[in-house]
Scaffold this active site. Structure first.
Site, short mmCIF file in Angstrom:
data_model
loop_
_atom_site.label_atom_id
_atom_site.label_comp_id
_atom_site.label_asym_id
_atom_site.label_seq_id
_atom_site.Cartn_x
_atom_site.Cartn_y
_atom_site.Cartn_z
N PRO A 226 -3.40 -0.52 19.40
CG PRO A 226 -5.29 -1.45 18.84
CD PRO A 226 -4.51 -1.03 20.02
CE1 TYR B 59 -0.15 3.27 7.45
CE2 TYR B 59 -0.70 3.65 9.66
CZ TYR B 59 -0.74 2.90 8.46
OH TYR B 59 -1.66 2.01 8.43
CE LYS C 242 4.36 2.90 13.63
NZ LYS C 242 5.01 2.74 12.16
CE1 TYR D 127 -4.95 3.80 9.07
CE2 TYR D 127 -5.18 3.20 11.78
CZ TYR D 127 -4.51 2.92 10.30
OH TYR D 127 -3.57 1.97 10.35
CG HIS E 125 -1.98 -0.89 1.19
ND1 HIS E 125 -2.98 -0.89 2.01
CD2 HIS E 125 -2.31 -2.07 0.34
CE1 HIS E 125 -4.00 -1.83 1.62
NE2 HIS E 125 -3.45 -2.53 0.61
C1 PHB Z 1 -5.43 -4.59 11.27
O1 PHB Z 1 -5.47 -4.86 10.03
O2 PHB Z 1 -5.74 -5.52 12.11
C2 PHB Z 1 -5.03 -3.26 11.77
C3 PHB Z 1 -4.44 -2.45 10.75
C4 PHB Z 1 -4.16 -1.24 11.20
C5 PHB Z 1 -4.11 -0.75 12.49
C6 PHB Z 1 -4.40 -1.72 13.28
C7 PHB Z 1 -5.16 -3.09 12.99
O3 PHB Z 1 -3.52 0.31 12.82
#
Ligand code: PHB
Ligand code: APR
Length: 389
Positions: free
Chosen positions: A292, A384, A296, A200, A72
Site C-alpha cells: 500500500p 506518485y 497504487k 510518509y 492535494h
Molecule cells: C490511505 O489513505 O489509506 C493511504 C494513503 C496513502 C497510501 C496508503 C494508504 O500510500
C-alpha cells in the site's frame, strides 16, 4: 443468459469496466460473490492519481468525488526528526485526489444502478468454461439455482482470491512475488488530520503514515512485525508509537481519539503474466498486488480498465481486435513501473529486520538524495501522481 462481456467481481475494477462498456452500448453482466453491503464495508486506501480521477468522470461517476474529495498538490516525507514537502504541483503542475476507495465503489454502484446495469450479488460456484473458444461460458449458482451465462469475453475482476486467474493453465501463467517481512497496522479515527496533506515517515522504530478521508476522519498506519495481532495494540499504545515515529512538531499537534477501525495488512508485491488467455482478461487485484506504500492498488486497477475498455469498445465498434490483443502487454508495462515505485518507496521508508548498518545508510542516503535533488523529486512526483496511460 446471454451477454457480450461477463464480468467476474463487483469491486472497483468490475464496476468501472461495466459502467464504461454500458455507456458505449456494450452489454455486461457482473457476478459478485458477496452482498453489496459486504463489498462496501471494506476499508481500503484513498489516494487517486489524476488519470483515475478523469476515468471516473468519463464513466459518469465523478460528481461526489469532485464535491467531497480533496485535491492535494503535495505531500510530506519525514525521516527521524526532519521533514520536507514534495510539491508535485509546483514541480509538474499535477495533483492527486484524496477520496476513499469505499466512496469510489459506492459511486460506481450508484452509476450502474442509474443505467439499470445487471449486477448479481451473492453468486456462488462461479466457473469459467471454453475460454479458448469464441463462445466462452460462465456457470454459477444463486439462491441454490444453477445458471449459465454465454458471452463473447470474460473479464476477471475478482481479486487475488478469485477464480479467474487460476482458470489460466498453470503452464501458461508466470507469477512473480515478493513478500515483505512486516505489515501495516491501520487505524481510522473521527479526529482532524494532523496535517492537511499526507506524511510518509521513516524512523528507526519503523515506518508511519498520516492520511485522511475528510476533515474529521483520519487514517493512520504504522509498520509492525507480521507476528503482531490487533489485540496487542490498544489505542493508547498505537497513538504513543505513532507520535514516537513523527517529527516532534507534528507529534505535538496530533489529535488522538478512539479507533473506529483497526486492522493489520501484510505487505507484498505480486504480478501474473500474461493478463489475457483466450477470451479471458485479468484486471486489478486478480492480476497484481502492490504494497500500500505508494497507494497504487486502485490506480493500477483503473489503468487496466482504461486499456481493456478502450480495446473492447474498439473491437465492438470497428471489429478491430488490436486493442484487446495488446491489452496484456500495455497493462503490464505500466504495472511493472508502479511495482518498481512501490517497491522502492517501501524499501526506502521501512525498517527491515535483517538490514545491516550499511543498508540503513543506503536508505538514509536515498531519502537525503530525494530531499536535495529537484530532478529526483520530479521523477518521484511523476510516479506518485501517476504515469501516463
Ligand atoms: C490511505 O489513505 O489509506 C493511504 C494513503 C496513502 C497510501 C496508503 C494508504 O500510500
Ligand atoms: N465470484 C464472484 N465474485 C468474486 C469471486 C468469485 N469467485 N471471488 C472474488 N469475488 C469478488 C470479491 O468479493 C470482490 O468484491 O470480486 C471482487 C474483487 O474486488 P477487489 O478485491 O476490490 O479487486 P479490484 O476490483 O480489482 O480492486 C482493486 O482493491 O484491494 C484493493 O488495493 C486494491 O485498490 C485495489 C482494488
Amino acid at each position: 443468459m446471454k451477454t457480450q462481456v461477463a464480468i467476474i467481481g463487483g469491486g472497483p475494477s468490475g464496476l468501472l469496466l461495466s459502467q464504461l462498456l454500458n455507456r458505449s452500448g456494450i452489454a455486461t453482466v457482473v457476478l459478485e460473490r458477496k452482498s453489496r453491503d459486504y463489498v462496501l464495508s471494506r476499508i481500503r486506501a484513498g489516494v487517486l492519481e489524476w488519470g483515475t480521477v478523469e476515468m471516473l468522470r468519463e464513466a459518469g461517476a465523478g460528481a461526489r468525488m469532485d464535491a467531497e474529495g480533496a485535491v492535494h498538490g503535495g505531500c510530506y516525507l519525514a525521516s527521524e526528526g526532519a521533514m520536507f514537502r514534495l510539491d508535485f504541483n509546483a514541480l509538474l503542475g499535477r495533483n492527486v485526489m484524496v477520496y476513499g476507495q469505499t466512496e469510489v465503489t459506492k459511486d460506481l454502484y450508484a452509476a450502474q444502478d442509474a443505467i439499470g446495469a445487471t449486477i448479481l450479488h451473492e453468486v456462488d460456484d462461479v466457473a469459467l468454461h471454453d475460454l479458448a473458444t469464441a463462445t466462452p461460458r460462465v456457470s454459477f449458482t444463486q439462491n441454490g439455482q444453477s445458471h449459465e451465462l454465454t458471452c463473447d469475453f470474460v473479464a476477471g475482476c475478482d481479486g487475488f482470491h478469485g477464480v479467474s486467474r487460476p482458470s489460466i493453465p498453470a503452464e501458461v501463467r508466470h507469477e512473480f512475488e515478493k513478500v515483505y517481512p512486516f505489515g501495516w497496522l491501520g487505524v481510522l479515527s473521527r479526529t482532524p488530520p494532523v496535517r492537511h496533506e499526507l506524511i510518509y515517515a521513516a524512523h528507526a522504530r519503523g515506518f508511519a503514515l498520516c492520511s485522511m478521508r475528510n476533515p474529521m476522519l483520519s487514517r493512520y498506519y504504522i509498520q509492525v512485525p507480521l507476528t503482531d495481532r490487533v489485540e496487542d495494540w490498544s489505542d493508547a499504545r498505537f497513538w504513543d508509537e505513532l507520535k514516537a515515529r513523527l517529527p516532534a512538531e507534528v507529534a505535538a499537534d496530533l489529535v488522538t481519539g478512539p479507533s473506529i477501525e483497526k486492522s493489520i495488512a501484510p505487505l507484498r508485491s505480486f504480478v501474473t503474466e500474461p493478463m489475457r488467455w483466450g477470451a479471458l482478461f485479468l484486471c486489478g487485484d486478480a492480476a497484481h498486488i502492490v504494497p500500500p506504500t505508494g497507494a497504487k492498488g486502485l490506480n493500477l486497477a483503473v489503468s487496466d480498465i482504461h486499456y481493456l475498455s478502450e480495446g473492447l469498445i474498439q473491437f465492438y465498434a470497428q471489429g478491430d481486435p488490436a486493442g484487446i490483443d495488446a491489452y496484456s502487454e500495455r497493462a503490464l508495462a505500466r504495472i511493472w513501473q508502479a511495482m518498481r515505485f512501490s517497491w522502492s518507496l517501501t524499501t526506502m521508508m521501512h525498517r527491515f529486520p535483517d538490514s545491516s548498518d550499511y543498508d540503513r545508510r543506503m536508505q538514509d542516503a536515498d531519502l537525503a538524495g530525494l530531499m536535495r535533488s529537484e530532478a529526483a523529486q520530479r521523477v518521484w512526483a511523476e510516479n506518485y501522481t501517476g504515469l501516463p496511460y
